[in-house]
Design an enzyme around this catalytic site. Structure first.
Site, PDB file in Angstrom:
ATOM      1  N   HIS A 137       0.826  -1.214   0.000  1.00  0.00           N
ATOM      2  CA  HIS A 137       0.000   0.000   0.000  1.00  0.00           C
ATOM      3  C   HIS A 137       0.857   1.260   0.000  1.00  0.00           C
ATOM      4  CE1 HIS A 137      -3.581  -2.338   0.589  1.00  0.00           C
ATOM      5  NE2 HIS A 137      -3.130  -2.857   1.715  1.00  0.00           N
ATOM      6  N   HIS A 176      -6.231  -7.265  -0.091  1.00  0.00           N
ATOM      7  CA  HIS A 176      -6.393  -5.817  -0.309  1.00  0.00           C
ATOM      8  C   HIS A 176      -5.701  -5.428  -1.616  1.00  0.00           C
ATOM      9  CE1 HIS A 176      -6.593  -6.272   4.129  1.00  0.00           C
ATOM     10  NE2 HIS A 176      -7.539  -5.358   4.026  1.00  0.00           N
ATOM     11  N   ASP A 267      -4.260 -12.752   4.004  1.00  0.00           N
ATOM     12  CA  ASP A 267      -5.583 -12.325   4.488  1.00  0.00           C
ATOM     13  C   ASP A 267      -6.657 -12.678   3.473  1.00  0.00           C
ATOM     14  OD1 ASP A 267      -4.542  -8.830   4.072  1.00  0.00           O
ATOM     15  OD2 ASP A 267      -4.630 -10.486   2.644  1.00  0.00           O
TER      16      ASP A 267
HETATM   17  C1  LIG Z   1      -0.795  -5.524   3.890  1.00  0.00           C
HETATM   18  C2  LIG Z   1      -2.300  -5.381   4.003  1.00  0.00           C
HETATM   19  O1  LIG Z   1      -2.864  -5.279   2.701  1.00  0.00           O
HETATM   20  O2  LIG Z   1      -2.843  -6.568   4.547  1.00  0.00           O
HETATM   21  C3  LIG Z   1      -2.672  -4.174   4.878  1.00  0.00           C
HETATM   22  C4  LIG Z   1      -4.154  -3.991   5.036  1.00  0.00           C
HETATM   23  C5  LIG Z   1      -4.498  -2.664   5.682  1.00  0.00           C
HETATM   24  C6  LIG Z   1      -5.966  -2.611   6.031  1.00  0.00           C
HETATM   25  C7  LIG Z   1      -6.344  -1.258   6.554  1.00  0.00           C
HETATM   26  N1  LIG Z   1      -7.782  -1.209   6.842  1.00  0.00           N
HETATM   27  C8  LIG Z   1      -8.215   0.177   7.030  1.00  0.00           C
HETATM   28  C9  LIG Z   1      -9.721   0.214   7.289  1.00  0.00           C
HETATM   29  C10 LIG Z   1     -10.170   1.655   7.432  1.00  0.00           C
HETATM   30  N2  LIG Z   1     -11.616   1.697   7.591  1.00  0.00           N
HETATM   31 ZN   LIG Z   2      -4.043  -7.231   2.981  1.00  0.00          ZN
END
Ligand SMILES: CC(O)(O)CCCCCNCCCN
Ligand SMILES: [Zn+2]
Length: 678
Positions: A137, A176, A267
């Site tokens: 990210h 994600h 995940d």
């Molecule tokens: C490496 C990765 O992709 O697993 C990190 C995921 C980050 C998730 C953040 N969520 C934010 C929710 C805000 N409402």
């Molecule tokens: Zn993730």
């Protein structure tokens, strides 16, 4: 040919942690790394890997992707107190600093680059780096989503610079969207970025328009950014495999990368609170196995997300086991992608049609039938029957997930047979004998005669054949008993041997035997009872035998220029084979084969993901070099060069499409488009 699997892990990367309460970031805990490493040790996988130390990524290396300002801000946090750390963290979406974050992030970069060096130098064939904080990210000038430096993006830029690479594939199977990686490479045709991600029509974080399937890249980079959005939760093994067969792999083989880097987030696995998906750990063995067939096996797997510790650990182990060359465990669950997944697959194929040869003849007529921007398919609400029922009431019940995984993994991790391949000591086998290969003694003549005279008498005519059958029976028996993983034999009449092998395998108790026969099969066993599924790749329709549920004659004439077999293997053979879920695969090459050695090698390489890699190969004894190629593949020694890529002709695409349309209700993994009007 390089061999060995690197494992990069440094406990210091567990010091980065959240100092205040933040319900969004509190899942990114140090135990993600330590428990994954412990799980690897408990399966005795650490000792089988080549240990490569981590190092700090240099500032120069970080500046390959990030701005000086971003680097300076990160560096300045080392001496901050909690108050200041909290304030700086609030400048970013879902990121937290700790005094050790900068150090850990540099170790994560360095570990990743160490892995690239180990693979590119040939010290190992492939490897995995267990790192945190994750990277996909983070952007040129910003931290984001637990990520400070984009480890994988830096690795790609580093590999281009240091090794002069011109084609790098990044596969991001984290749940994600790695928008950071997308932004960094979206105008760069030398880096093909593929990501699937939970999207729910832009509802799910980071909720970006540019995470949808129509973000195909910019300028010269058009076509080199592939987004596959999951618009529902509960996606499972079949959806992930369908995405590989019908989107990623055909593109990847056309792209022909020199290096593959995985943004390996788990995940997307079952039990994860972020993903809410259903895919079970063994699916990552299959995904890894597929990617190992690219870039001569040069594969770097870099940890991204994964927040359910047990699910994360099991998936990491499945990945490393496969990198080590272990047999691929049977994938569980119903092999049928859900409607929403098929829609996303169809949409992304349509979006990329202008950029990839393999999609030249893709039928995008569905676009005309729909109005406006939603001119791609979108299910506002598909009926529940086309959804996957969740295996676990809700992923958030960690203990329940632990329990489920405990039971699920019990029958997945079988002991790896010490001997990988059995052979009859056939012509040319002296070339590949090693401790992985076992010569089987001939079965004695009387025993063979007894065996053959009864059950196969109608098939076996002459003495020479009789003897070649003898050692074949021995090999099949060893495969059944799991004394060996696979076997290879030559035969004066491969067609006859294959027919006898099929009948013998069913008699030995194999419930579903897949047979892929290349060339004239001459005699076609009866497949009515479903205990065999035969795919005959031949030049012309076998006399009068039309395709049916368990018998396919796939007419294919190899293109003289090179290997045009990818679309048949990826778009038809693998989807049917995975739908059938065989527990033994027999691959036979008969006289006047109509496929080149590279096409057959591709087939053998990819089909090892089935039946726990139990394969019996029987090759016409005139085909010495083919036999050696196949034997090397079965031993797992090398990843074949697949020859010159040739896209399929319209005629061949239509032939596969016709078979798909005819059989996609029986073999649902064939589905890659939604019939209008559903
Ligand atoms: C490496 C990765 O992709 O697993 C990190 C995921 C980050 C998730 C953040 N969520 C934010 C929710 C805000 N409402
Ligand atoms: Zn993730």
């Amino acid at each position: 040919m390089a061999s060995g699997t690197a494992l990069i892990y440094d406990e210091e990367m567990t010091t980065h942690k959240l100092l205040w309460s933040d319900p969004i970031c509190d899942i990114e805990v140090p135990e993600r790394l330590s428990s994954s490493y412990e799980q690897l040790r408990s399966y005795h996988l650490v000792e089988r890997c080549v240990h490569v130390p981590a190092r700090e990524g240099s500032e120069e290396e970080i500046l390959l992707v990030h701005s000086l300002e971003h680097l300076e801000v990160a560096k300045s946090t080392q001496t901050m107190n909690e108050e200041e750390l909290k304030r700086v963290s609030e400048n970013y979406d879902a990121f937290f600093f700790h005094p050790s974050t900068y150090r850990c992030a540099r170790l994560a970069v360095g570990a990743t680059l160490q892995l690239v060096d180990a693979v590119m130098s040939g010290k190992v064939r492939n490897g995995m780096a267990l790192v945190r904080p994750p990277g996909h990210h983070s952007q040129r000038n910003a931290a984001n989503g637990f990520c400070l430096f984009n480890n994988v993006a830096i690795a790609a830029e580093y590999a281009k610079l240091k090794y002069g690479l011109q084609r790098i594939l990044i596969v991001d199977w984290d749940v994600h969207h790695g928008q950071g990686t997308q932004y960094i490479f979206e105008e760069d045709p030398s880096v093909l970025y593929f990501s699937w991600h939970r999207y729910e029509h832009q509802e799910f974080w980071p909720s970006l328009k540019e995470s949808d399937y129509d973000a195909v890249g910019l300028g010269k980079g058009k076509g080199f950014n592939i987004n596959l959005p999951w618009n529902k939760v509960g996606m499972g093994n079949s959806d992930y495999l369908a995405a590989f067969f019908h989107v990623l792999l055909p593109t990847a083989f056309e792209f022909d990368p020199e290096l593959v880097i995985v943004s390996s987030g788990y995940d997307s696995g079952i039990g994860d609170p972020e993903g809410q998906m259903n895919a079970t750990p063994e699916v990552f063995a299959h995904l890894t196995h597929f990617l190992m067939q690219l870039a001569n096996g040069k594969l770097c797997v870099i940890l991204e997300g994964g927040y359910h510790l047990k699910s994360l650990g099991e998936s990491v182990c499945m990945t490393v086991k496969t990198l080590l060359g272990d047999p691929v465990p049977q994938v569980s669950g119903e092999m049928a992608p859900c409607l929403s997944a098929v829609e996303s697959i169809q949409n992304v194929r349509a979006a990329h049609k202008p950029y990839w040869k393999w999609l030249a003849y893709e039928d995008t007529s569905f676009l005309q039938n729909l109005s406006t921007k939603s001119h791609f398919l979108k299910t506002a609400n598909s009926n529940p029957s086309t959804e996957h029922e969740s295996k676990i009431t809700n992923n958030n019940d960690t203990v329940k997930v632990d329990r489920f995984l405990e039971l699920h993994m019990k029958n997945i991790l079988f002991p790896v047979p010490p001997i990988k391949t059995a052979t009859t000591g056939c012509e040319g086998s002296e070339h590949f004998l090693s401790e992985h290969v076992q010569l089987v003694k001939e079965m004695d003549k009387t025993e063979v005669e007894a065996l053959v005279s009864g059950f196969y008498a109608d098939l076996v005519k002459d003495n020479k054949t009789l003897l070649s059958l003898g050692s074949m029976f021995v090999i099949l028996d060893k495969i059944l008993k799991k004394e060996v993983c696979n076997g290879i034999a030559t035969s004066p009449t491969a067609a006859l041997s294959a027919a006898v092998a099929l009948r013998h395998s069913v008699r030995l108790g194999f419930q579903r035997v897949l047979c892929v026969f290349v060339g004239d099969m001459q005699m076609i066993p009866n497949t009515e009872d479903g205990k065999m599924l035969i795919i005959n790749i031949c030049e012309k329709e076998q006399s009068g035998k039309t395709s049916c549920k368990h018998y396919f004659s796939l007419n294919w004439k190899e293109d003289a220029e090179g290997n045009d077999f990818f679309s048949a293997v990826l778009g038809f053979i693998l989807p049917v084979a995975y739908s059938y879920q065989p527990n033994l695969t027999v691959i036979a090459v008969g006289p006047n084969r109509n496929l080149g050695i590279s096409g057959i090698s591709l087939l053998v390489a990819l089909i090892q993901g089935l039946a726990e890699s139990r394969i019996f190969a029987v090759i016409e004894d005139t085909e010495i070099s083919l036999m050696q190629n196949v034997a090397k593949l079965l031993v797992g020694a090398s990843t074949p060069a697949f020859g010159i890529y040739v896209p399929p002709t319209q005629e061949k695409v239509n032939r596969i499409k016709a078979l798909r349309d005819q059989f996609q209700q029986e073999w649902k993994m064939l589905q890659c488009s939604v019939k209008e009007g559903i």
